[in-house]
Design a protein around this motif. Structure first.
Motif, mmCIF file in Angstrom:
data_model
loop_
_atom_site.group_PDB
_atom_site.id
_atom_site.type_symbol
_atom_site.label_atom_id
_atom_site.label_comp_id
_atom_site.label_asym_id
_atom_site.label_seq_id
_atom_site.Cartn_x
_atom_site.Cartn_y
_atom_site.Cartn_z
ATOM 1 N N ARG A 1 16.337 -9.190 3.443
ATOM 2 C CA ARG A 1 15.966 -8.120 4.570
ATOM 3 C C ARG A 1 16.976 -6.826 4.241
ATOM 4 N NH1 ARG A 1 16.155 -12.187 8.534
ATOM 5 N NH2 ARG A 1 18.543 -11.890 8.552
ATOM 6 N N ALA A 2 17.922 -7.129 3.258
ATOM 7 C CA ALA A 2 18.621 -5.930 2.839
ATOM 8 C C ALA A 2 18.075 -5.478 1.507
ATOM 9 C CB ALA A 2 20.068 -6.491 2.526
ATOM 10 N N GLY A 3 17.023 -5.997 0.923
ATOM 11 C CA GLY A 3 16.443 -5.286 -0.155
ATOM 12 C C GLY A 3 16.927 -6.038 -1.421
ATOM 13 N N VAL A 4 17.543 -7.028 -1.174
ATOM 14 C CA VAL A 4 17.968 -7.945 -2.733
ATOM 15 C C VAL A 4 16.957 -8.568 -2.940
ATOM 16 C CG1 VAL A 4 19.532 -9.768 -3.389
ATOM 17 C CG2 VAL A 4 20.350 -8.003 -1.657
ATOM 18 N N MET B 1 22.809 -1.690 -0.369
ATOM 19 C CA MET B 1 22.747 -0.526 0.580
ATOM 20 C C MET B 1 23.234 0.616 -0.247
ATOM 21 S SD MET B 1 23.635 -1.947 4.372
ATOM 22 C CE MET B 1 23.994 -0.730 5.063
ATOM 23 N N ASN B 2 24.105 0.403 -1.388
ATOM 24 C CA ASN B 2 24.704 1.496 -1.877
ATOM 25 C C ASN B 2 23.903 1.697 -3.222
ATOM 26 O OD1 ASN B 2 26.795 1.709 -0.191
ATOM 27 N ND2 ASN B 2 28.024 0.148 -1.274
ATOM 28 N N GLY B 3 22.674 1.199 -3.316
ATOM 29 C CA GLY B 3 21.632 1.522 -4.384
ATOM 30 C C GLY B 3 21.761 0.752 -5.592
ATOM 31 N N LYS B 4 22.606 -0.118 -5.546
ATOM 32 C CA LYS B 4 22.737 -0.942 -6.615
ATOM 33 C C LYS B 4 21.243 -1.994 -6.984
ATOM 34 C CE LYS B 4 26.893 0.343 -6.598
ATOM 35 N NZ LYS B 4 27.287 1.746 -7.471
ATOM 36 N N GLN B 5 20.955 -2.179 -8.212
ATOM 37 C CA GLN B 5 20.127 -3.195 -8.360
ATOM 38 C C GLN B 5 20.945 -4.635 -8.325
ATOM 39 O OE1 GLN B 5 16.709 -2.996 -9.145
ATOM 40 N NE2 GLN B 5 17.065 -0.865 -8.416
ATOM 41 N N VAL B 6 20.313 -5.598 -7.327
ATOM 42 C CA VAL B 6 21.021 -6.797 -7.074
ATOM 43 C C VAL B 6 20.033 -7.900 -7.042
ATOM 44 C CG1 VAL B 6 22.477 -7.923 -5.478
ATOM 45 C CG2 VAL B 6 22.884 -5.474 -5.578
ATOM 46 N N PRO C 1 31.954 -13.674 2.805
ATOM 47 C CA PRO C 1 32.334 -12.323 2.195
ATOM 48 C C PRO C 1 31.422 -11.744 0.993
ATOM 49 C CG PRO C 1 34.146 -13.510 1.783
ATOM 50 C CD PRO C 1 33.235 -14.449 2.688
ATOM 51 N N ILE C 2 31.179 -13.096 0.134
ATOM 52 C CA ILE C 2 30.347 -12.695 -1.131
ATOM 53 C C ILE C 2 29.113 -12.139 -0.753
ATOM 54 C CG2 ILE C 2 29.408 -13.785 -2.898
ATOM 55 C CD1 ILE C 2 32.237 -14.003 -3.535
ATOM 56 N N VAL C 3 28.257 -12.793 0.234
ATOM 57 C CA VAL C 3 26.922 -12.423 0.631
ATOM 58 C C VAL C 3 26.897 -10.690 1.132
ATOM 59 C CG1 VAL C 3 24.875 -12.800 1.978
ATOM 60 C CG2 VAL C 3 26.158 -14.694 0.778
ATOM 61 N N GLU C 4 27.844 -10.759 2.038
ATOM 62 C CA GLU C 4 28.172 -9.625 2.870
ATOM 63 C C GLU C 4 28.323 -8.286 1.431
ATOM 64 O OE1 GLU C 4 27.676 -8.720 5.691
ATOM 65 O OE2 GLU C 4 27.683 -10.704 6.615
ATOM 66 N N ALA C 5 29.265 -8.595 0.724
ATOM 67 C CA ALA C 5 29.275 -7.598 -0.506
ATOM 68 C C ALA C 5 28.005 -7.380 -1.324
ATOM 69 C CB ALA C 5 30.516 -8.070 -1.330
ATOM 70 N N LEU C 6 27.173 -8.507 -1.481
ATOM 71 C CA LEU C 6 26.068 -8.456 -2.217
ATOM 72 C C LEU C 6 25.098 -7.477 -1.251
ATOM 73 C CD1 LEU C 6 25.713 -11.816 -3.557
ATOM 74 C CD2 LEU C 6 26.029 -9.908 -4.813
#
Length: 722
Positions: free
Chosen positions: A448-451, A419-424, A409-414
């Protein structure tokens, strides 16, 4: 704060040696032999009838799993050192050959004890409890027919017999696979050999026998249909070999197993892509050099000698057994639905301030928050990242990931945060041993999620556990941090004891920011405001620990009240041990609680006679690192990811962080550390000769099981502010 039972420690068994330097080999316990003593303590838990039956089975499984890893990593490393030379001699100065000889000597009686624990203790107890593991030959015709149907449908299609003769080279045998050496009498070629791999991983090791084929009329001899019946998969395969070898006589089949070197080295400087290099290197674990051969004791000498020659394993690393091989697989029995044979479940506590505050950032703003897993829920850690992912005022999240686990769930939240526009930015340590493949999967998913994903550092493993969230508040930026002693893994958080701390202390936040910049960029910062960091050649952790020990020595010399208490997983580092010896020489009282390997030898008169070492092995795996220094009443408590081992201090990025809040610091000292040091139920005390003995309560006192105490008092360490 010495624990009440320190006066019960055994008297010194060693004479002083004032002329010997503190790095003299006789003052140190060999690391590998200390590890064997640790695994002996795990086996003792399997032998302890105070545990529920299936928990004892679990401990025996862990014992065998630990031993597999020891062979793959430590023994394989010693064999390489014997041919290539050791980079650095251990503190005890034993050569690789001497260590391998001593390992064999210590393991032989231990393996015999483990085999007896299964065959003479656990197996009969399981039968009495209605969990029956049968030999296929002992089943009646109806029961065998029921299993033959399973064999035909599920097993037979995935079996591949491999011949060995002039036209067929000796088949490759992968590491830790279970195999049958099948001896065949062929009418044309005479006696021939075939290797058959048992399809573990594809199928369960323990095959359930349908209960309705059992006759319940004689429940004492053969428990009835409402109970659990199994056979080992290799037994089922061996009993149906005529299906695989029609037209020839199957003389016999003997189980065997090979362990291969899994400690691969990666030429990081030459790798253009670390992720690809790790992927390629993981495959080497399956095909590494053979290290150990295990065989059924009924295997004829000529077959065993043939296998030994083919694998190139020395006789000292050939082990025979009259029981099942690969006994780590008995962990499958813990899936049986028998809550009466398992530990009582419990509901983890939840910090009251987090129960009242819907906004976790508002709660942390009010006060620092301590979590002690598994007694405390891991949910607040998950919620911290989830809320950050969805909070419009959160600008950035940075986190380290070492052992993540499946369905994290940690990775899913990251990924949601990105996706919500945060810098991760996430540092995924690809070199986390035996978690490389899992971490590669998560690293690619995060990319793939842009992290922004960093794969660790060349030559170092990033073992530090930290997460920071940057939030915009009233026109300013506030950094919230979570730091801990354990991984961001919801699964292990249920069985590992670990401490975690939420804080928005600006100095801690600034330090974590600087450290992340060092990990993701090219910073060479080595000094921090509050953190103690090991970072390869730029690390200051060893000197930070030694400086605090020296401070306690000066305090003892001036006021006579020096005291140190350290709780960790392993103590190996020679410089740190020598500093503790100097402290003992000065009269400082030192309490060490080291779960696993301890190379320090306590009880040497004039050298370490004020040092007590205990180890806790119980229901939960003690994984916390707590470093306490009395400091003349200005007490200092450090928590973090590092044990005192050369690999942590020299070859990893590690952090120790101070507990600044005085109430939380006092809670850790009195409600956690002191209780564990006073344990008289599951603790063992290290003797000067490297053996361990049970710590017993004083006459008339009730035994104190520190883990049970924590369960009964969970949440007592939570502090509240007005």
């Amino acid at each position: 704060m010495p624990p009440d039972n320190t006066d019960n420690a055994p008297a010194s068994t060693q004479k002083p040696h004032p002329d010997l330097p503190l790095d003299a080999p006789r003052y140190y316990i060999n690391r590998e032999l200390s590890w064997i003593q640790f695994n002996r303590r795990v086996l003792e838990e399997a032998q302890d009838h105070r545990h529920p039956l299936l928990e004892r089975v679990k401990f025996l499984s862990i014992f065998w799993s630990n031993l597999d890893e020891f062979m793959m990593i430590r023994v394989s490393g010693l064999r390489r050192q014997r041919t290539r030379g050791a980079l650095e001699a251990p503190p005890d100065r034993m050569t690789p050959t001497e260590q391998l000889t001593a390992i064999r000597q210590d393991l032989t009686p231990l393996l015999e004890d483990a085999a007896r624990c299964w065959s003479e203790d656990l197996l009969p107890e399981l039968i009495r409890a209605g969990i029956c593991i049968h030999r296929h030959r002992d089943l009646d015709p109806d029961q065998k027919r029921a299993l033959e149907d399973y064999f035909e449908r599920k097993v037979f299609p995935v079996l591949t017999p491999l011949a060995f003769d002039v036209g067929h080279p000796f088949p490759f045998v992968s590491s830790l696979s279970l195999n049958l050496a099948v001896i065949i009498n062929d009418p044309e070629r005479g006696t021939v050999f075939s290797r058959l791999k048992v399809p573990l991983g594809v199928l369960q090791r323990l095959v359930r026998v349908p209960g309705d084929v059992f006759d319940a009329k004689d429940p004492e001899d053969l428990p009835g249909a409402n109970l659990d019946h199994f056979v080992f998969l290799e037994d089922l395969v061996a009993s149906n070999l005529n299906r695989l070898y029609p037209g020839v006589e199957v003389v016999a089949a003997y189980p065997f197993r090979v362990t291969r070197d899994a400690d691969f080295e990666i030429e990081e400087d030459e790798a253009s892509d670390l992720l690809t290099a790790i992927e390629e290197s993981v495959e080497l674990r399956r095909i590494g050099s053979p290290v150990r051969l295990e065989a059924d004791c009924s295997m004829p000498a000529w077959v065993r000698e043939m296998l030994t020659a083919k694998f190139g394993v020395p006789q000292s690393l050939v082990f025979t057994s009259d029981g099942p091989l690969g006994m780590a697989d008995i962990m499958e029995l813990t899936a049986v639905d028998r809550p009466d044979l398992k530990d009582q479940p419990f509901l983890p506590s939840y910090p009251p301030i987090l129960s009242r505050e819907e906004d976790i950032f508002a709660a942390i703003k009010k006060q620092d928050i301590l979590l002690y897993h598994p007694y405390d829920s891991f949910t607040p850690v998950i919620n911290f990242i989830k809320q950050a992912a969805n909070d419009p005022d959160v600008l950035a999240i940075k986190q380290t990931l070492y052992r993540v686990g499946l369905n994290s769930p940690i990775v899913e939240a990251l990924m949601d945060a990105r996706m919500n526009g945060k810098q991760v930015a996430v540092l995924v340590e690809l070199k986390a041993r035996f978690d490389e493949e899992n971490n590669i999967v998560w690293a690619r998913a995060l990319e793939r999620a842009g992290v922004h994903v960093v794969y660790g550092l060349v030559g170092l493993k990033v073992h530090a556990k930290m997460c920071m969230v940057v939030r915009r508040e009233a026109g300013a930026l506030v950094t919230y941090t979570h730091m801990g002693t354990g991984n961001y893994n919801a699964g292990t958080a249920r069985v590992y004891t670990d401490l975690g701390l939420f804080t928005c202390n600006p100095e801690i936040g600034a330090d974590v920011t600087d450290l992340f910049n060092a990990l993701t960029g090219y910073s060479r910062k080595s000094r921090y405001r509050r953190l103690i960091v090991s970072h390869g050649s730029m690390g200051t952790m060893r000197e930070g620990i030694v400086a605090r020990i020296e401070r306690e020595i000066r305090r003892q010399q001036e006021f006579g009240d020096g005291y140190i208490a350290l709780k960790m997983n392993a103590l190996v580092d020679r410089d740190c041990i020598m500093a503790l010896y100097r402290a003992s020489e000065a009269g400082v009282t030192v309490d060490l609680q080291v779960r696993g390997i301890c190379c320090l030898r306590p009880g040497i008169s004039g050298v370490s006679d004020t040092i007590t070492v205990t180890s806790l092995v119980g229901r939960f795996l003690e994984h916390s690192r707590i470093y306490y220094f009395r400091n003349g009443g200005d007490e200092e408590v450090l928590l973090g990811s590092a044990d005192l081992m050369p690999r942590n201090l020299d070859r990893r990025v590690e952090t120790l962080f101070p507990v600044i809040d005085p109430e939380i610091r006092e809670a850790i000292i009195n409600d956690i550390l002191r209780v564990h040091l006073r344990d008289t139920a599951i603790a063992r005390r290290l003797n000067c000769d490297g053996t361990y003995e049970r710590v017993r309560p004083a006459p008339g006192e009730e035994p104190l099981n520190s883990q049970d105490w924590m369960l009964a008092h969970r949440g007592i360490w939570h502090t509240e502010r007005e």
